[in-house]
Scaffold this motif. Structure first.
Motif, PDB file in Angstrom:
ATOM      1  N   ASP A 387      34.163  36.544  36.174  1.00  0.00           N
ATOM      2  CA  ASP A 387      32.891  36.001  36.656  1.00  0.00           C
ATOM      3  C   ASP A 387      31.844  37.085  36.874  1.00  0.00           C
ATOM      4  OD1 ASP A 387      34.024  37.248  38.799  1.00  0.00           O
ATOM      5  OD2 ASP A 387      33.976  35.522  40.142  1.00  0.00           O
ATOM      6  N   ALA A 388      32.170  38.312  36.482  1.00  0.00           N
ATOM      7  CA  ALA A 388      31.222  39.427  36.583  1.00  0.00           C
ATOM      8  C   ALA A 388      31.102  40.083  35.208  1.00  0.00           C
ATOM      9  CB  ALA A 388      31.682  40.450  37.630  1.00  0.00           C
ATOM     10  N   LEU A 389      29.910  40.530  34.867  1.00  0.00           N
ATOM     11  CA  LEU A 389      29.641  41.075  33.541  1.00  0.00           C
ATOM     12  C   LEU A 389      30.496  42.287  33.183  1.00  0.00           C
ATOM     13  CD1 LEU A 389      27.898  40.800  30.995  1.00  0.00           C
ATOM     14  CD2 LEU A 389      26.215  42.306  32.097  1.00  0.00           C
ATOM     15  N   PRO A 390      30.646  43.293  34.052  1.00  0.00           N
ATOM     16  CA  PRO A 390      31.445  44.470  33.660  1.00  0.00           C
ATOM     17  C   PRO A 390      32.874  44.103  33.277  1.00  0.00           C
ATOM     18  CG  PRO A 390      30.143  44.956  35.621  1.00  0.00           C
ATOM     19  CD  PRO A 390      30.014  43.490  35.381  1.00  0.00           C
ATOM     20  N   GLU A 391      33.506  43.221  34.054  1.00  0.00           N
ATOM     21  CA  GLU A 391      34.879  42.819  33.750  1.00  0.00           C
ATOM     22  C   GLU A 391      34.942  42.033  32.454  1.00  0.00           C
ATOM     23  OE1 GLU A 391      33.490  42.620  36.779  1.00  0.00           O
ATOM     24  OE2 GLU A 391      34.644  44.344  37.535  1.00  0.00           O
ATOM     25  N   LEU A 392      33.926  41.207  32.197  1.00  0.00           N
ATOM     26  CA  LEU A 392      33.903  40.431  30.960  1.00  0.00           C
ATOM     27  C   LEU A 392      33.729  41.342  29.747  1.00  0.00           C
ATOM     28  CD1 LEU A 392      33.940  37.689  29.570  1.00  0.00           C
ATOM     29  CD2 LEU A 392      31.484  37.489  30.002  1.00  0.00           C
ATOM     30  N   ILE A 393      32.871  42.363  29.863  1.00  0.00           N
ATOM     31  CA  ILE A 393      32.680  43.306  28.757  1.00  0.00           C
ATOM     32  C   ILE A 393      33.977  44.053  28.459  1.00  0.00           C
ATOM     33  CG2 ILE A 393      31.482  45.410  28.038  1.00  0.00           C
ATOM     34  CD1 ILE A 393      29.043  44.458  29.591  1.00  0.00           C
ATOM     35  N   SER A 394      34.666  44.493  29.504  1.00  0.00           N
ATOM     36  CA  SER A 394      35.927  45.217  29.308  1.00  0.00           C
ATOM     37  C   SER A 394      36.977  44.325  28.664  1.00  0.00           C
ATOM     38  CB  SER A 394      36.440  45.742  30.654  1.00  0.00           C
ATOM     39  OG  SER A 394      35.526  46.666  31.217  1.00  0.00           O
ATOM     40  N   GLN A 395      37.020  43.067  29.086  1.00  0.00           N
ATOM     41  CA  GLN A 395      37.982  42.133  28.487  1.00  0.00           C
ATOM     42  C   GLN A 395      37.690  41.921  27.012  1.00  0.00           C
ATOM     43  OE1 GLN A 395      37.466  37.798  28.590  1.00  0.00           O
ATOM     44  NE2 GLN A 395      39.261  37.706  29.924  1.00  0.00           N
ATOM     45  N   ARG A 396      36.401  41.712  26.687  1.00  0.00           N
ATOM     46  CA  ARG A 396      36.047  41.444  25.301  1.00  0.00           C
ATOM     47  C   ARG A 396      36.227  42.681  24.424  1.00  0.00           C
ATOM     48  NH1 ARG A 396      34.488  36.095  24.596  1.00  0.00           N
ATOM     49  NH2 ARG A 396      35.209  35.139  26.551  1.00  0.00           N
ATOM     50  N   ARG A 397      36.162  43.862  25.003  1.00  0.00           N
ATOM     51  CA  ARG A 397      36.441  45.065  24.214  1.00  0.00           C
ATOM     52  C   ARG A 397      37.842  45.003  23.633  1.00  0.00           C
ATOM     53  NH1 ARG A 397      40.391  49.009  24.856  1.00  0.00           N
ATOM     54  NH2 ARG A 397      40.031  48.939  27.101  1.00  0.00           N
ATOM     55  N   ARG A 398      38.809  44.670  24.472  1.00  0.00           N
ATOM     56  CA  ARG A 398      40.184  44.557  23.987  1.00  0.00           C
ATOM     57  C   ARG A 398      40.324  43.400  23.016  1.00  0.00           C
ATOM     58  NH1 ARG A 398      41.188  44.954  29.516  1.00  0.00           N
ATOM     59  NH2 ARG A 398      41.881  42.783  29.569  1.00  0.00           N
ATOM     60  N   TRP A 399      39.737  42.250  23.354  1.00  0.00           N
ATOM     61  CA  TRP A 399      39.873  41.071  22.503  1.00  0.00           C
ATOM     62  C   TRP A 399      39.253  41.289  21.133  1.00  0.00           C
ATOM     63  CZ3 TRP A 399      38.953  35.915  25.629  1.00  0.00           C
ATOM     64  CH2 TRP A 399      39.922  35.816  26.626  1.00  0.00           C
ATOM     65  N   LEU A 400      38.017  41.789  21.112  1.00  0.00           N
ATOM     66  CA  LEU A 400      37.296  41.923  19.849  1.00  0.00           C
ATOM     67  C   LEU A 400      37.919  42.990  18.957  1.00  0.00           C
ATOM     68  CD1 LEU A 400      33.601  41.582  21.079  1.00  0.00           C
ATOM     69  CD2 LEU A 400      34.886  39.940  19.706  1.00  0.00           C
TER      70      LEU A 400
END
Length: 779
Positions: A387-400
């Motif tokens: 629910d916070a942008l920094p955590e979402l960016i870090s998650q999508r780094r691994r996913w993408l």
């Protein structure tokens, strides 16, 4: 019920601030193989409201100190399932790192409710009242130093954990994992209240594997598949992340997918974002966008892949595999990722960030086999999303990064399908799916350029005159349209540059305000793009109505005779229209009203920020491993008796009252946790230094990515190459329109076929009626 829960204790002097029970040193003999395995009694309070109060699995908890790796465990140790000669239909693994008690109890109690449903009369294919003997829950914690102590308290209350048993070494061998076995009849809800027989729960066989060292999630799966499953030999294995909450019938629907089709090697259910009571979480735009993204994936992408038979990824948060299908090459390839994250092969290291994708590819292409992967719509689970942008960016780094390189691997090795045992027709359709995935991979590579071109074309409303903003009939900002476009374009380019600069070294958590500022900029640009899109539609409708009236023709004839109008209608229908129609077809349209607008506004964030940050951090293949900080354990001191037997001294409670006092300590700690649920602080993971080679590889990929996207933009924004004539539009824009339309048609058709199959299956199941109870089987 459980009135003893609120009973106060004496002086606070023990671990966690509570009195420690009286203990004595007791001599325990090692097994014939020299293993330290001990059965310790559980508190009478654990069984106070239980249905079963006799039997070793209910009155005693077993502790095993494993001194070998996961692969060697079955050769040296055993489990209660083998001792009791029980047949395991389903083995569930819940992997965790340092998640708190709220996430753990959410998943654990949901799992227990699912097991109870499988054994109830409510279940159409009920396992019967003793069906719980065929289900094993395996909780694997990644590192003794990492586990949240609040989770240990919950496990202690359930009878699945005890203090003072874990040892550092046995007979000179270091302990690699601490294994606790117990059949619990106590659950704990998210409010940290105890649940028992009054909640219609059934006994649950729990194996708690507490790894001594942190070795990543994939190593936890190694302990599950190569250690526990080798002994239990389950028919189906279920994977559930701590924090994911399945509905009470989800396990049943997943298991039925395997039971009804022997060719199903893997299956997954619907992963939904947790919205909270009254959907309050949707007030956060980031949660709303993820909700829409998850929903459309479950409505369009997963059904399409399920129809073809190959789902590119079964989410590790909630999925299932037939254990027989995994044995051999699929698991061997899967566990290669355990050593990839710090190796020299950067391509493989990134690819194995999505090791579940590799597992799915290897499963479908397994030599001589014909396993298929299925999506089970009826099996649903909620998960907490960032629910916070920094955590979402870090998650999508691994996913993408993981999904991109895994997709490249699968696409480049598409011919592996011919080594499988699939029939000719199935191989043909799988090849069609690989082609479809290759096209999507190409569009993903050029997504940043395609989005910028869409931005340019939307603002080019001059009908090929002198420049954008010069035609007052088509320019909503006339006479300043050209100036507006130039200013917005420069802001767009500046935002892209800012993302690149901040992504090359800055952690999102350390540049929080910068990233939020860029998000606001992109959101405003997207609002302008949506406005220009609606303006283009307005102009197209206005021109169409005028020309239809003047030419005395009908809408259909005008539609096919006018490329510009035709492309706009097809583009809208294949995107927004598809979202609504497909969602209604799946009887789940509410996200279109609650989350679609937020998704559209933040779409450039997904394309620009997430993609750029991911590619700029290809060198980072770590999972944020922390240093150990747990207290040091004692070694087991081995003595030999006169008759040659090996014995050890173990600290154990003196009598039943002391066992009860030790259990009461857990209860009071649980009470303390309930009154201080929000006091825990989250620690920030430290970044791991990366090799220069990894960064060089990152640089080359980013340069190639930027170069190819820039070439695409320069070619199709060159008016000398594509000088417009009256009603025609840029040919690349036409290409994009029709590509999106064709791909959307494929997705919609496959989704419709899936829904037809789903309804036919429901009708077939309903026609069979209630099935006879299937008793728990033996070995």
């Amino acid at each position: 019920m459980f009135d003893f829960f609120r009973r106060p204790l004496g002086k606070d002097i023990g671990r966690g601030g509570y009195t420690r029970a009286k203990t004595v040193m007791k001599e325990v003999a090692l097994t014939g193989a020299g293993n330290f395995v001990i059965d310790v009694p559980v508190s009478r309070k654990v069984l106070q409201n239980a249905k079963y109060t006799t039997g070793e699995e209910f009155t005693h908890m077993r502790y095993t100190a494993a001194t070998c790796g996961a692969n060697e465990f079955p050769d040296h140790y055993s489990l209660r399932q083998r001792q009791y000669k029980r047949y395991t239909k389903v083995a569930l693994v819940m992997t965790m790192y340092n998640e708190d008690d709220d996430l753990f109890t959410k998943s654990m109690l949901s799992a227990m409710k699912n097991i109870a449903y499988l054994c109830s009369d409510e279940c159409q294919y009920s396992w019967g009242p003793d069906g719980w003997k065929n289900f094993v829950v395996v909780v694997v914690s990644d590192g003794r130093a990492k586990i949240n102590p609040r989770v240990l308290t919950v496990l202690g209350v359930m009878g699945c954990y005890a203090d003072n048993l874990a040892k550092a070494s046995v007979n000179g061998k270091d302990v690699t994992a601490h294994i606790f076995e117990y059949t619990t009849q106590v659950g704990v809800d998210r409010d940290l209240h105890l649940r028992g027989t009054e909640s219609l729960l059934v006994p649950t066989q729990v194996i708690f594997v507490l790894k001594e060292k942190n070795a990543k999630k994939i190593n936890s799966h190694r302990w599950f598949f190569n250690a526990i499953c080798k002994i239990c030999d389950p028919e189906v294995t279920l994977l559930l992340d701590v924090g994911t909450k399945p509905t009470k019938t989800s396990f049943y629907h997943l298991y039925r997918a395997f039971e009804s089709d022997p060719n199903v090697g893997g299956a997954c259910g619907e992963i939904a974002a947790e919205l909270g009571s009254g959907w309050r979480n949707l007030l956060n735009p980031l949660v709303a966008t993820q909700n829409f993204e998850y929903k459309m994936s479950n409505i369009l992408d997963k059904p399409l892949e399920s129809v073809f038979g190959y789902i590119s990824v079964l989410p590790g948060a909630f999925s299932a595999y037939r254990y027989q299908a995994l044995e051999g090459a699929p698991l061997d390839c899967y566990f290669k990722g355990e050593t990839m994250h710090g190796g020299s092969n950067i391509f493989a290291a990134n690819m194995y960030l999505a090791e579940d994708r590799i597992l799915c590819f290897e499963l479908v292409t397994k030599r001589g086999a014909s396993w298929l992967l299925r999506y089970v719509k009826s099996a649903r689970a909620e998960t907490d999303v960032p629910d916070a942008l920094p955590e979402l960016i870090s998650q999508r780094r691994r996913w993408l990064n993981g999904s991109f390189f895994a997709a490249v691997h699968a696409t480049s090795h598409w011919s592996y399908i011919f080594r499988s045992g699939h029939g000719g027709v199935r191989k043909f359709w799988l090849c069609v799916e690989f082609l479809y995935n290759a096209i999507n991979l190409m569009f993903s590579w050029f997504s940043i350029a395609n989005f910028y071109l869409a931005f340019v074309f939307l603002f080019d409303v001059s009908d090929g005159q002198e420049g954008a903003g010069t035609n007052p009939e088509t320019d909503p900002f006339s006479p300043h349209g050209e100036t507006v476009f130039m200013v917005v374009r420069q802001i767009y380019i500046f935002a892209i540059v800012a993302v690149f600069i901040s992504s090359l070294g800055n952690r999102p958590q350390g540049s929080r305000m910068l990233y939020y500022g860029i998000v606001v900029v992109f959101a405003l640009i997207m609002c302008l793009m949506l406005f220009m899109g609606f303006w283009s539609i307005y102009l197209a409708i206005k021109v169409a109505s005028t020309q239809i009236a003047e030419q005395h023709t009908n809408f259909v004839a005008y539609f096919f005779a006018t490329p510009t109008f035709r492309d706009i209608v097809i583009s809208l229908g294949s995107t927004y229209g598809l979202y609504f129609v497909a969602s209604i077809m799946h009887l789940d349209p509410w996200h279109c009203f609650s989350s679609m607008f937020q998704y559209l506004i933040l779409l450039p964030v997904y394309i620009n920020i997430f993609m750029i940050y991911a590619f700029c951090n290809l060198h980072d293949v770590s999972w944020g491993t922390k240093g150990d900080n747990a207290p040091t354990l004692e070694a087991v001191v081995v003595k030999k008796t006169a008759d040659g037997k090996q014995i050890v001294e173990v600290e154990m409670p003196v009598d039943e009252e002391d066992v009860d006092d030790a259990y009461t300590k857990f209860l009071n700690q649980l009470e303390h946790q309930r009154t201080n649920k929000d006091s825990a602080e989250q620690k920030v993971n430290a970044q791991t230094a990366q090799e220069d080679y990894f960064k060089e590889f990152r640089t080359r990929v980013v340069l190639l990515w930027v170069l190819t996207n820039c070439i695409l933009i320069l070619v199709f924004t060159n008016k000398k190459l594509f000088h417009d004539v009256k009603e025609s539009v840029n040919p690349y824009l036409t290409f994009l329109f029709w590509s999106v339309a064709i791909l959307s048609l494929i997705r919609f058709t496959a989704s419709a076929i899936y829904m037809g199959q789903w309804w036919m299956n429901k009708i077939r199941e309903a026609g069979k009626g209630k099935q006879p109870v299937r008793s728990a089987g033996g070995v």
